[in-house]
Design an enzyme around this catalytic site. Structure first.
Site, PDB file in Angstrom:
ATOM      1  N   ASN A   9       0.968  -1.307  -0.079  1.00  0.00           N
ATOM      2  CA  ASN A   9      -0.156   0.018  -0.235  1.00  0.00           C
ATOM      3  C   ASN A   9       0.832   1.195  -0.102  1.00  0.00           C
ATOM      4  OD1 ASN A   9      -1.932   2.170   0.496  1.00  0.00           O
ATOM      5  ND2 ASN A   9      -2.720   1.272   2.190  1.00  0.00           N
ATOM      6  N   THR A  11       0.178   4.402  -0.133  1.00  0.00           N
ATOM      7  CA  THR A  11      -0.147   5.552   0.592  1.00  0.00           C
ATOM      8  C   THR A  11      -0.217   5.333   1.913  1.00  0.00           C
ATOM      9  OG1 THR A  11      -2.459   4.777   0.409  1.00  0.00           O
ATOM     10  CG2 THR A  11      -1.533   6.048  -1.542  1.00  0.00           C
ATOM     11  N   GLY A  13       0.271   5.205   6.079  1.00  0.00           N
ATOM     12  CA  GLY A  13       1.236   5.865   6.661  1.00  0.00           C
ATOM     13  C   GLY A  13       1.525   7.375   6.126  1.00  0.00           C
ATOM     14  N   GLU A 275     -11.141  -0.072  11.598  1.00  0.00           N
ATOM     15  CA  GLU A 275     -11.884   0.206  10.490  1.00  0.00           C
ATOM     16  C   GLU A 275     -13.350   0.178  10.703  1.00  0.00           C
ATOM     17  OE1 GLU A 275     -10.531   1.503   7.497  1.00  0.00           O
ATOM     18  OE2 GLU A 275      -8.595   1.080   8.269  1.00  0.00           O
TER      19      GLU A 275
END
Length: 332
Positions: A9, A11, A13, A275
């Protein structure tokens, strides 16, 4: 040659993992891995990619991202008959589960844990039709998982979620819940409920009794206080729970299976690994013991757990005044 499927991933942090991508791949190649890379393109992409790695019989699945990305990878792995072991390169903001596994937040050191470490089977939580690594929780302040300031999280880890929510206790609505576990039924008004399997709750649990693969969850339920003085007592009790638990307002126990039934017309929102976890009226949570193996550094895990034990056994206690001083400039 062993095959590793690397899910990244970019993106996560502060989006710095891309700066290490070349070195990460180089480390794997040096240890005789053939590397296949997939960068996530959407919120559910890691789920399908993890399933792909299992179905195509890769030797290892490596997740480079935050807790959310790891949770998505876990959803995919748990849906497969053949579950590929997971290596984790933490690149998010809190990375709580990585701390429990003794994994360094430095990317190359994390890669070395994967290439030089050992496999450890870990318990995985089932939450209705989904899965979680370290926490599910309900309460009117479950938005705290998204809105708590990063500085506050950095100081208290997941305790920040609880503390951040507790600042709102006098203004939130209690939830009428029926809770069933181990033949026991509890029906009461609760402002917060948490089922966890992680060391990052700090002083809330005794690390001497804590294990990632003991087949047990740690459960905490908090009743709504009637006045500000009771709120202060609850806060102090949470911070020093090994010696000063408020049993009138806080229930703390362990179990491998538990069901939460909302008796309100509008069920509360849940969070799953930080989440959004939905608003179902009935939520069944079960411990899948040793369901997935993770690459770990045993020496780092021992150092981390010993440190937590020392903090838990410290004679000094935090007071509500300490927290007010710290949180005055940090709380959302």
């Amino acid at each position: 040659m062993k095959r590793v499927y690397l899910i990244i991933n970019l993106t996560a942090g502060k989006a710095v993992i891309s700066d290490y991508l070349g070195k990460i791949v180089d480390e794997f190649i040096k240890t005789d891995y053939e590397v296949t890379i997939h960068t996530t393109q959407s919120s559910e992409d890691a789920v399908y990619s993890a399933k792909y790695a299992c179905e195509n019989e890769f030797d290892l699945l490596v997740c480079a991202g935050g807790d959310g990305t790891l949770s998505q990878c876990l959803q995919g792995v748990m849906q497969c008959e053949k579950r590929v072991p997971i290596g984790y390169i933490p690149a998010g903001t809190t990375n709580d589960f990585a701390k429990s596994l003794g994994i360094s937040k430095e990317p190359i050191a994390a890669v070395k844990t994967i290439t030089e470490g050992k496999l450890m089977p870990c318990d995985i939580g089932g939450f209705n039709d989904n899965y979680f690594t370290y926490i599910v929780a309900f309460g009117a302040f479950t938005n705290i998982t998204y809105e708590t300031s990063q500085q506050f999280k950095n100081i208290f880890g997941h305790t920040a979620y609880v503390l951040g929510g507790l600042w709102q206790l006098t203004n939130i609505r209690a939830r009428h819940m029926r809770i069933e576990y181990d033949g026991i039924i509890i029906e009461d008004e609760f402002v917060f409920g948490m089922v966890s399997n992680t060391a990052s709750i700090g002083g809330m649990i005794s690390m001497n009794e804590y294990m990632l693969n003991d087949g047990q969850f740690e459960v905490m339920l908090i009743k709504k206080p009637a006045n500000p003085m009771q709120l202060k007592h609850i806060l102090t009790s949470l911070l020093n729970i090994n010696s000063d638990i408020d049993r009138e307002y806080i229930r703390f126990f362990r179990t491998d299976k538990i069901t939460f039934i909302s008796l309100d017309d509008d069920p509360p929102a849940w969070t799953r690994d930080g989440e959004f976890g939905g608003t179902a009226a009935v939520n069944m949570i079960v411990n899948h013991r040793n369901a997935v193996s993770f690459m770990v550094n045993e020496a780092n895990m021992k150092i981390y757990n010993d440190t937590i034990n020392e903090l838990n056994q410290s004679e000094g206690q935090l007071t509500i005044e300490d927290i007010e001083d710290i949180a005055s400039g940090l709380a959302p």
